[in-house]
Design a protein around this motif. Structure first.
Motif, PDB file in Angstrom:
ATOM      1  N   VAL A  80       0.840  -1.197   0.000  1.00 54.12           N
ATOM      2  CA  VAL A  80       0.000   0.000   0.000  1.00 54.12           C
ATOM      3  C   VAL A  80       0.878   1.251   0.000  1.00 54.12           C
ATOM      4  O   VAL A  80       0.607   2.206  -0.741  1.00 54.12           O
ATOM      5  CB  VAL A  80      -0.957  -0.022   1.210  1.00 54.12           C
ATOM      6  CG1 VAL A  80      -1.689   1.297   1.353  1.00 54.12           C
ATOM      7  CG2 VAL A  80      -1.948  -1.168   1.075  1.00 54.12           C
ATOM      8  N   LEU A  81       1.913   1.251   0.803  1.00 58.39           N
ATOM      9  CA  LEU A  81       2.824   2.399   0.840  1.00 58.39           C
ATOM     10  C   LEU A  81       3.495   2.617  -0.516  1.00 58.39           C
ATOM     11  O   LEU A  81       3.586   3.757  -1.000  1.00 58.39           O
ATOM     12  CB  LEU A  81       3.882   2.191   1.927  1.00 58.39           C
ATOM     13  CG  LEU A  81       4.880   3.328   2.112  1.00 58.39           C
ATOM     14  CD1 LEU A  81       4.172   4.593   2.555  1.00 58.39           C
ATOM     15  CD2 LEU A  81       5.949   2.934   3.098  1.00 58.39           C
ATOM     16  N   PHE A 113       0.955   4.152  -2.888  1.00 52.83           N
ATOM     17  CA  PHE A 113       0.767   5.578  -2.627  1.00 52.83           C
ATOM     18  C   PHE A 113       1.942   6.400  -3.145  1.00 52.83           C
ATOM     19  O   PHE A 113       1.754   7.482  -3.722  1.00 52.83           O
ATOM     20  CB  PHE A 113       0.565   5.848  -1.140  1.00 52.83           C
ATOM     21  CG  PHE A 113      -0.850   5.656  -0.680  1.00 52.83           C
ATOM     22  CD1 PHE A 113      -1.914   6.241  -1.347  1.00 52.83           C
ATOM     23  CD2 PHE A 113      -1.123   4.888   0.433  1.00 52.83           C
ATOM     24  CE1 PHE A 113      -3.212   6.060  -0.928  1.00 52.83           C
ATOM     25  CE2 PHE A 113      -2.416   4.699   0.868  1.00 52.83           C
ATOM     26  CZ  PHE A 113      -3.464   5.288   0.187  1.00 52.83           C
ATOM     27  N   ILE A 132       1.567   6.675  -6.867  1.00 52.50           N
ATOM     28  CA  ILE A 132       0.503   7.615  -7.224  1.00 52.50           C
ATOM     29  C   ILE A 132       0.991   9.050  -7.087  1.00 52.50           C
ATOM     30  O   ILE A 132       0.779   9.880  -7.979  1.00 52.50           O
ATOM     31  CB  ILE A 132      -0.749   7.356  -6.357  1.00 52.50           C
ATOM     32  CG1 ILE A 132      -1.386   6.024  -6.739  1.00 52.50           C
ATOM     33  CG2 ILE A 132      -1.755   8.490  -6.481  1.00 52.50           C
ATOM     34  CD1 ILE A 132      -2.436   5.536  -5.760  1.00 52.50           C
ATOM     35  N   ILE A 133       1.642   9.358  -5.994  1.00 49.99           N
ATOM     36  CA  ILE A 133       2.141  10.717  -5.766  1.00 49.99           C
ATOM     37  C   ILE A 133       3.241  11.056  -6.774  1.00 49.99           C
ATOM     38  O   ILE A 133       3.287  12.171  -7.305  1.00 49.99           O
ATOM     39  CB  ILE A 133       2.662  10.867  -4.316  1.00 49.99           C
ATOM     40  CG1 ILE A 133       1.510  10.675  -3.328  1.00 49.99           C
ATOM     41  CG2 ILE A 133       3.320  12.216  -4.098  1.00 49.99           C
ATOM     42  CD1 ILE A 133       0.379  11.671  -3.452  1.00 49.99           C
ATOM     43  N   ARG A 145      -1.355   7.348 -13.063  1.00 52.52           N
ATOM     44  CA  ARG A 145      -1.896   7.619 -11.733  1.00 52.52           C
ATOM     45  C   ARG A 145      -3.238   6.918 -11.554  1.00 52.52           C
ATOM     46  O   ARG A 145      -3.489   6.298 -10.523  1.00 52.52           O
ATOM     47  CB  ARG A 145      -2.058   9.110 -11.501  1.00 52.52           C
ATOM     48  CG  ARG A 145      -2.503   9.434 -10.082  1.00 52.52           C
ATOM     49  CD  ARG A 145      -2.879  10.879  -9.906  1.00 52.52           C
ATOM     50  NE  ARG A 145      -4.058  11.255 -10.644  1.00 52.52           N
ATOM     51  CZ  ARG A 145      -5.304  11.091 -10.190  1.00 52.52           C
ATOM     52  NH1 ARG A 145      -5.514  10.533  -9.031  1.00 52.52           N
ATOM     53  NH2 ARG A 145      -6.331  11.482 -10.904  1.00 52.52           N
ATOM     54  N   SER A 171      -4.064   3.848  -8.951  1.00 50.15           N
ATOM     55  CA  SER A 171      -5.177   3.949  -8.001  1.00 50.15           C
ATOM     56  C   SER A 171      -6.106   2.746  -8.116  1.00 50.15           C
ATOM     57  O   SER A 171      -6.542   2.186  -7.105  1.00 50.15           O
ATOM     58  CB  SER A 171      -5.962   5.238  -8.243  1.00 50.15           C
ATOM     59  OG  SER A 171      -5.150   6.361  -8.037  1.00 50.15           O
ATOM     60  N   LEU A 192      -4.355  -0.272  -6.643  1.00 49.50           N
ATOM     61  CA  LEU A 192      -4.386  -0.232  -5.179  1.00 49.50           C
ATOM     62  C   LEU A 192      -5.744  -0.681  -4.661  1.00 49.50           C
ATOM     63  O   LEU A 192      -5.835  -1.471  -3.721  1.00 49.50           O
ATOM     64  CB  LEU A 192      -4.054   1.174  -4.682  1.00 49.50           C
ATOM     65  CG  LEU A 192      -4.143   1.388  -3.175  1.00 49.50           C
ATOM     66  CD1 LEU A 192      -3.138   0.493  -2.461  1.00 49.50           C
ATOM     67  CD2 LEU A 192      -3.912   2.841  -2.833  1.00 49.50           C
TER      68      LEU A 192
END
Length: 73
Positions: free
Chosen positions: A5-6, A9, A12-13, A44, A48, A51
């Motif tokens: 998950v990290l 993220f 995505i960022i 992105r 998402s 995820l």
């Protein structure tokens, strides 16, 4: 699971930052800038969705459990 998950993220960022860079970059060829920005935003969205699917699969397999207010109270 937390690391996955990290990592998602962070991806995505990073993709969002890449799109911002291409949007602000002063280039003479507007088509290249637009296609690079669109590609970064598409990645992105893909990250998402990936995820979300990974979280759903982890829930179905029992790796994570929902918490919060119980239904019906």
């Amino acid at each position: 699971m937390k690391y996955l998950v990290l990592l998602a993220f962070v991806a995505i960022i990073a993709s969002l930052g890449s799109a911002l860079f291409f949007m602000l970059k002063d280039g003479r060829d507007g088509k290249t800038k637009t296609s690079n920005m669109a590609r970064a935003l598409a990645f992105r969205v893909g990250f998402s969705i990936l995820l979300f699917v990974c979280i759903l699969i982890a829930w179905k397999l029992g790796y994570i459990h929902p918490t919060g207010i119980p239904a019906g109270t």
